[in-house]
Design an enzyme around this catalytic site. Structure first.
Site, short mmCIF file in Angstrom:
data_model
loop_
_atom_site.label_atom_id
_atom_site.label_comp_id
_atom_site.label_asym_id
_atom_site.label_seq_id
_atom_site.Cartn_x
_atom_site.Cartn_y
_atom_site.Cartn_z
N SER A 1 0.82 -1.20 0.00
CA SER A 1 0.00 0.00 0.00
C SER A 1 0.86 1.26 0.00
O SER A 1 1.61 1.51 -0.93
CB SER A 1 -0.96 -0.04 1.19
N ASP B 1 -3.29 6.38 -3.17
CA ASP B 1 -2.17 5.77 -2.46
C ASP B 1 -1.51 4.73 -3.36
O ASP B 1 -1.89 4.57 -4.52
CB ASP B 1 -2.61 5.19 -1.11
#
Length: 454
Positions: free
Chosen positions: A99, A243
């Site tokens: 992530s 992200d």
């Protein structure tokens, strides 16, 4: 390798430094354990742009294949694209990404068929236990007949599914700056946005898992600076930041000012309720703004408050049949997306809402952003329980407040509230405060911090 799996198997996923904490050998064992715990006969895998991701994903596939399971590899993808594949193909899935974490990290987000989450209480603890045992005793016996590995491109199908859920055909032309942070948004945005009445200004669309421009973590205001500046320079209608694995989206308005994820939650909730005849349950976690349940009720819906964390949101989505759920961390969950989170679908809703009227984004979101909020403030403490007890003691005798323990400790009064939650992985307490005006919020925030840090 010798590995401490307690350090890398988290509440919702696997995450750690490669190769120091985990490597391809361990990835292969995770693949074997995953198919044993889920009972899957076939799985789908995908990965982000980190240098270590392709090899880790292929090792995981080898572990599954050795157990007789067929693997569909979709290759480079966003996390919500992997969820799409899991839902559309009816397969358990594994996404290789860390992530927003720095480049040396990698991880695995796992799900059962239909994008149902795999967390500590839904299989991840058993996967860890099996992998630990095999680290000691050696890999499990291979199946008599190994599975197969095949490739499949799902990007266009993923984009088409998202576009089928939001009507953007009649919006006015918009100029949008998108900062992909060298993450997977650079892979998905061009296909999803193709043909829409948008002038796209791309920033950092080159896939680069070393993150040469800034960390792909828009939750940190420092990582929004470039986007904010570009929006103002371009005279754009809005900016969107994704992200690293592009499952979360953050929005800035035409002035470059950040739009609260709670305001986005309220906006999307209102649109989803309108699409469902003004009826439906909306999930929100307990640190989202008071604005969210207020808007939901005004639009005819039923708000449902839950703990922080995607496993709790998804469980409540399934239990209640909710049509939408939102978190203040900018995760947005949709019934029509297998209850999974997709920042891209939330971004399309924002574009549709803005393009469907003539005013600027700042005016549009003002109706959904009604209170003064502190944002999340982390404090390092020596004893989390002792500090929480001190907060409870300070407020327990006050007649004008209520206390609840749904997640950490929430203290609420008529004009303000704050929540303090312990981190599961670090010696931190996380404070979120909100009030009807800035001065009251600052007073409440500072009082709570004085006790936390006292």
């Amino acid at each position: 390798m010798s590995a401490d799996l307690s350090q890398i198997v988290k509440a919702y996923d696997v995450r750690g430094v490669v190769p120091d904490q985990w490597d391809e050998t361990l990835a292969e064992l995770f693949g074997a354990a995953f198919v044993q715990v889920t009972g899957a006969q076939a799985i789908v895998t995908g990965h982000d742009m980190r240098p270590s991701s392709p090899a880790l994903a292929r090792a995981f596939a080898r572990g599954a294949v050795a157990r007789g399971v067929d693997v569909t590899e979709i290759g480079l993808c966003s996390t919500d694209q992997l969820y799409y594949a899991s839902g559309a193909l009816g397969l358990a899935g594994a996404m290789f990404t860390a992530s927003h974490n720095p480049a040396q990290y990698n991880g695995i987000k796992m799900c059962r068929a239909g994008a149902a989450p795999v967390g500590q209480d839904t299989g991840l603890a058993q996967i860890r236990e099996l992998a630990e045992g095999w680290l000691e005793s050696g890999a499990p016996q291979p199946a008599a007949r190994p599975g197969t590995i095949t490739g499949r491109d799902t990007l266009k199908d993923y984009a088409a599914h998202l576009r089928s859920l939001v009507d953007l055909t009649s919006i006015r032309p918009l100029k949008v700056v998108v900062d992909a942070g060298n993450g997977m948004g650079g892979h998905t945005v061009p296909t999803v946005f193709a043909g829409l009445p948008l002038t796209l200004v791309p920033m950092y669309f080159e896939l680069d898992g070393t993150f040469p421009n800034h960390e792909a973590n828009p939750l940190d205001p420092a990582n929004l600076v470039d986007l904010q500046k570009r929006v103002r320079e371009e005279g754009a209608d809005l900016g969107i930041a994704f992200d690293g694995d592009a499952d979360r989206c953050f929005v800035v308005d035409e002035h470059g000012d950040p739009v609260s994820p709670s305001a986005i939650t309220a906006l999307v909730a209102a649109r989803e309720l309108a699409r469902n005849g003004g009826q439906g349950t909306i999930i929100h976690n307990l640190i989202t703004s008071w604005s969210v349940p207020e808007v939901v009720k005004e639009q005819g819906g039923t708000p449902q408050r839950t703990r922080v964390g995607h496993s709790f949101i998804k469980a409540e989505m399934a239990r209640t049949g909710a049509i939408f759920g939102g978190e203040h961390s900018a995760h947005y969950y949709f019934k029509d997306f297998w209850n999974a989170d997709t920042g891209m679908l939330a971004a399309l809703h924002v574009l549709a809402a803005l393009g469907g009227q003539d005013g600027p984004l700042s005016a549009l979101v003002a109706q959904y952003d009604r209170y003064a909020a502190s944002g999340e403030i982390n404090s390092t403490v020596a004893d989390q329980k002792a500090r929480l007890a001190a907060i409870r003691a300070a407020y327990a005798t006050r007649e004008d407040v209520t206390l609840d323990d749904l997640d950490g400790l929430t203290v609420a009064a008529a004009d303000w509230w704050f929540n303090v939650r312990p981190s599961n992985t670090e010696p931190l307490l996380r404070l979120n405060a909100e009030a009807r005006d800035e001065a009251t919020m600052a007073k409440v925030r500072d009082e709570a911090l004085a006790i936390i840090r006292g």
